[in-house]
Design a protein around this motif. Structure first.
Motif, PDB file in Angstrom:
ATOM      1  N   GLU A 289      17.927  10.497  -3.430  1.00 52.18           N
ATOM      2  CA  GLU A 289      17.052  11.868  -3.862  1.00 52.18           C
ATOM      3  C   GLU A 289      16.767  11.758  -5.513  1.00 52.18           C
ATOM      4  N   GLU A 290      17.785  11.361  -6.158  1.00 52.97           N
ATOM      5  CA  GLU A 290      17.839  11.198  -7.525  1.00 52.97           C
ATOM      6  C   GLU A 290      17.144  10.268  -7.998  1.00 52.97           C
ATOM      7  N   ASP A 291      16.895   9.291  -7.496  1.00 59.40           N
ATOM      8  CA  ASP A 291      15.970   8.133  -7.596  1.00 59.40           C
ATOM      9  C   ASP A 291      14.756   8.457  -7.628  1.00 59.40           C
ATOM     10  N   ILE A 292      14.144   9.237  -6.733  1.00 66.87           N
ATOM     11  CA  ILE A 292      12.860   9.694  -6.312  1.00 66.87           C
ATOM     12  C   ILE A 292      12.595  10.526  -7.360  1.00 66.87           C
TER      13      ILE A 292
ATOM     14  N   GLY B 136       9.365   9.141 -14.097  1.00 72.78           N
ATOM     15  CA  GLY B 136       8.669   8.117 -14.901  1.00 72.78           C
ATOM     16  C   GLY B 136       7.057   7.805 -14.541  1.00 72.78           C
ATOM     17  N   GLY B 137       6.468   8.627 -13.678  1.00 74.85           N
ATOM     18  CA  GLY B 137       5.132   8.250 -13.212  1.00 74.85           C
ATOM     19  C   GLY B 137       4.966   7.458 -12.278  1.00 74.85           C
ATOM     20  N   PHE B 138       5.863   7.185 -11.692  1.00 70.59           N
ATOM     21  CA  PHE B 138       5.493   6.235 -10.573  1.00 70.59           C
ATOM     22  C   PHE B 138       5.110   6.959  -9.262  1.00 70.59           C
ATOM     23  N   LEU B 139       5.336   8.383  -9.134  1.00 67.88           N
ATOM     24  CA  LEU B 139       5.028   9.016  -7.924  1.00 67.88           C
ATOM     25  C   LEU B 139       4.529  10.141  -8.423  1.00 67.88           C
ATOM     26  N   THR B 140       3.699  10.853  -7.397  1.00 65.13           N
ATOM     27  CA  THR B 140       3.006  12.294  -7.684  1.00 65.13           C
ATOM     28  C   THR B 140       3.979  13.178  -7.011  1.00 65.13           C
TER      29      THR B 140
ATOM     30  N   SER C 105       1.005  -1.156   0.067  1.00 58.68           N
ATOM     31  CA  SER C 105      -0.044   0.096  -0.132  1.00 58.68           C
ATOM     32  C   SER C 105       0.791   1.380   0.010  1.00 58.68           C
ATOM     33  N   THR C 106       0.174   2.452  -0.159  1.00 55.97           N
ATOM     34  CA  THR C 106       1.016   3.573  -0.235  1.00 55.97           C
ATOM     35  C   THR C 106       1.435   3.893   1.211  1.00 55.97           C
ATOM     36  N   ASP C 107       0.646   3.588   2.351  1.00 59.50           N
ATOM     37  CA  ASP C 107       1.125   3.494   3.815  1.00 59.50           C
ATOM     38  C   ASP C 107       2.509   2.937   3.752  1.00 59.50           C
ATOM     39  N   GLU C 108       2.387   1.637   3.529  1.00 62.73           N
ATOM     40  CA  GLU C 108       3.576   0.815   3.776  1.00 62.73           C
ATOM     41  C   GLU C 108       4.890   1.404   2.919  1.00 62.73           C
ATOM     42  N   MET C 109       4.474   1.957   1.713  1.00 63.64           N
ATOM     43  CA  MET C 109       5.495   2.458   0.997  1.00 63.64           C
ATOM     44  C   MET C 109       6.165   3.649   1.614  1.00 63.64           C
ATOM     45  N   PHE C 110       5.470   4.654   2.329  1.00 61.49           N
ATOM     46  CA  PHE C 110       6.069   5.781   3.195  1.00 61.49           C
ATOM     47  C   PHE C 110       6.813   5.174   4.365  1.00 61.49           C
ATOM     48  N   ARG C 111       6.233   3.903   4.815  1.00 61.61           N
ATOM     49  CA  ARG C 111       6.957   3.463   6.162  1.00 61.61           C
ATOM     50  C   ARG C 111       8.119   2.883   5.828  1.00 61.61           C
ATOM     51  N   ASN C 112       8.094   2.226   4.397  1.00 62.87           N
ATOM     52  CA  ASN C 112       9.368   1.574   4.157  1.00 62.87           C
ATOM     53  C   ASN C 112      10.530   2.334   3.695  1.00 62.87           C
ATOM     54  N   LEU C 113       9.986   3.525   3.007  1.00 64.57           N
ATOM     55  CA  LEU C 113      10.986   4.643   2.786  1.00 64.57           C
ATOM     56  C   LEU C 113      11.582   5.333   3.673  1.00 64.57           C
TER      57      LEU C 113
ATOM     58  N   VAL D 106       6.612  12.800  -3.450  1.00 65.57           N
ATOM     59  CA  VAL D 106       7.867  13.314  -3.596  1.00 65.57           C
ATOM     60  C   VAL D 106       8.035  14.418  -2.579  1.00 65.57           C
ATOM     61  N   ASP D 107       7.202  15.213  -2.399  1.00 61.04           N
ATOM     62  CA  ASP D 107       7.683  16.337  -1.263  1.00 61.04           C
ATOM     63  C   ASP D 107       7.426  15.623   0.148  1.00 61.04           C
ATOM     64  N   GLN D 108       6.341  14.578   0.154  1.00 63.55           N
ATOM     65  CA  GLN D 108       6.539  13.953   1.641  1.00 63.55           C
ATOM     66  C   GLN D 108       7.579  13.335   1.871  1.00 63.55           C
ATOM     67  N   ILE D 109       8.222  12.644   0.729  1.00 61.61           N
ATOM     68  CA  ILE D 109       9.350  11.794   1.005  1.00 61.61           C
ATOM     69  C   ILE D 109      10.439  12.634   1.279  1.00 61.61           C
ATOM     70  N   LEU D 110      10.822  13.534   0.541  1.00 60.40           N
ATOM     71  CA  LEU D 110      11.939  14.433   0.665  1.00 60.40           C
ATOM     72  C   LEU D 110      11.760  15.132   1.948  1.00 60.40           C
ATOM     73  N   ASP D 111      10.669  15.679   2.520  1.00 61.44           N
ATOM     74  CA  ASP D 111      10.513  16.286   3.633  1.00 61.44           C
ATOM     75  C   ASP D 111      10.877  15.419   4.925  1.00 61.44           C
ATOM     76  N   ALA D 112      10.551  14.204   4.753  1.00 69.39           N
ATOM     77  CA  ALA D 112      10.679  12.904   5.836  1.00 69.39           C
ATOM     78  C   ALA D 112      12.546  12.859   5.929  1.00 69.39           C
ATOM     79  N   HIS D 113      13.011  13.339   5.004  1.00 67.46           N
ATOM     80  CA  HIS D 113      14.551  13.126   4.933  1.00 67.46           C
ATOM     81  C   HIS D 113      15.446  14.301   5.147  1.00 67.46           C
TER      82      HIS D 113
END
Length: 126
Positions: free
Chosen positions: A101-104, A110-114, A70-78, A118-125
Motif C-alpha cells: 500500500e505504501e509502495d502504491i 512519483g507520478g507513476f500512477l494517477t 499495458s495498463t490492463d496488464e498492470m491491473f491484472r498483475n497487481l 490508486v483508488d482502483q488498485i486499493l479497492d481491489a485489495h
C-alpha cells in the motif's frame, strides 16, 4: 524515463544474482561476474530470500510506465496475491520500510500512477 529503466535493470540484476546463488553458484563467483563485492552480493541474496524474486508492485507499475506492459496488464498483475506484501523483516537490514500500500502511494507521489488508478488498485485489495 532514465530512472525507470535503471530501476528495472537493478531489480532484474538482483533477481539474476539470487537465482544464480540459489542454483549453487558461489557468492564469490557471482561477485566477480557482476563486479560487486561479495558482501554486496550476500546482502542482495539475503534480501531477495525474504522478499522473493517474483514481480513487486513497484516493478509492475514501472513496467507499465516504461511501456513494457499495458495498463490492463498492470491491473491484472497487481491483482495477484504474490505481489501484495506486508511489512517484512530482512535479515541484513532489519524491518524494511513500507508495504505494498505504501509502495502504491509512493508511486502516485512519483507520478507513476494517477489517483484513479490508486483508488482502483486499493479497492481491489480491500
Amino acid at each position: 524515463m532514465a530512472y525507470v529503466q535503471a530501476r528495472l535493470a537493478e531489480i532484474e540484476r538482483t533477481r539474476r544474482i539470487y537465482l544464480a546463488a540459489d542454483g549453487g553458484m558461489s557468492q564469490r563467483d557471482i561477485a566477480r561476474a557482476v563486479r560487486l563485492s561479495q558482501a554486496s552480493v550476500h546482502r542482495l541474496v539475503a534480501r531477495a530470500k525474504v522478499l522473493g524474486v517474483g514481480e513487486s508492485v513497484e516493478e509492475i507499475v514501472l513496467q507499465r510506465y516504461a511501456g513494457r506492459i499495458s495498463t490492463d496488464e498492470m491491473f491484472r498483475n497487481l491483482g495477484t496475491a504474490g505481489v501484495w506484501l506486508p511489512r517484512v523483516v530482512d535479515p541484513a537490514d532489519g524491518v524494511l520500510p513500507g508495504s505494498s500500500e505504501e509502495d502504491i502511494e509512493a508511486l502516485l507521489d512519483g507520478g507513476f500512477l494517477t489517483e484513479a488508478e490508486v483508488d482502483q488498485i486499493l479497492d481491489a485489495h480491500e
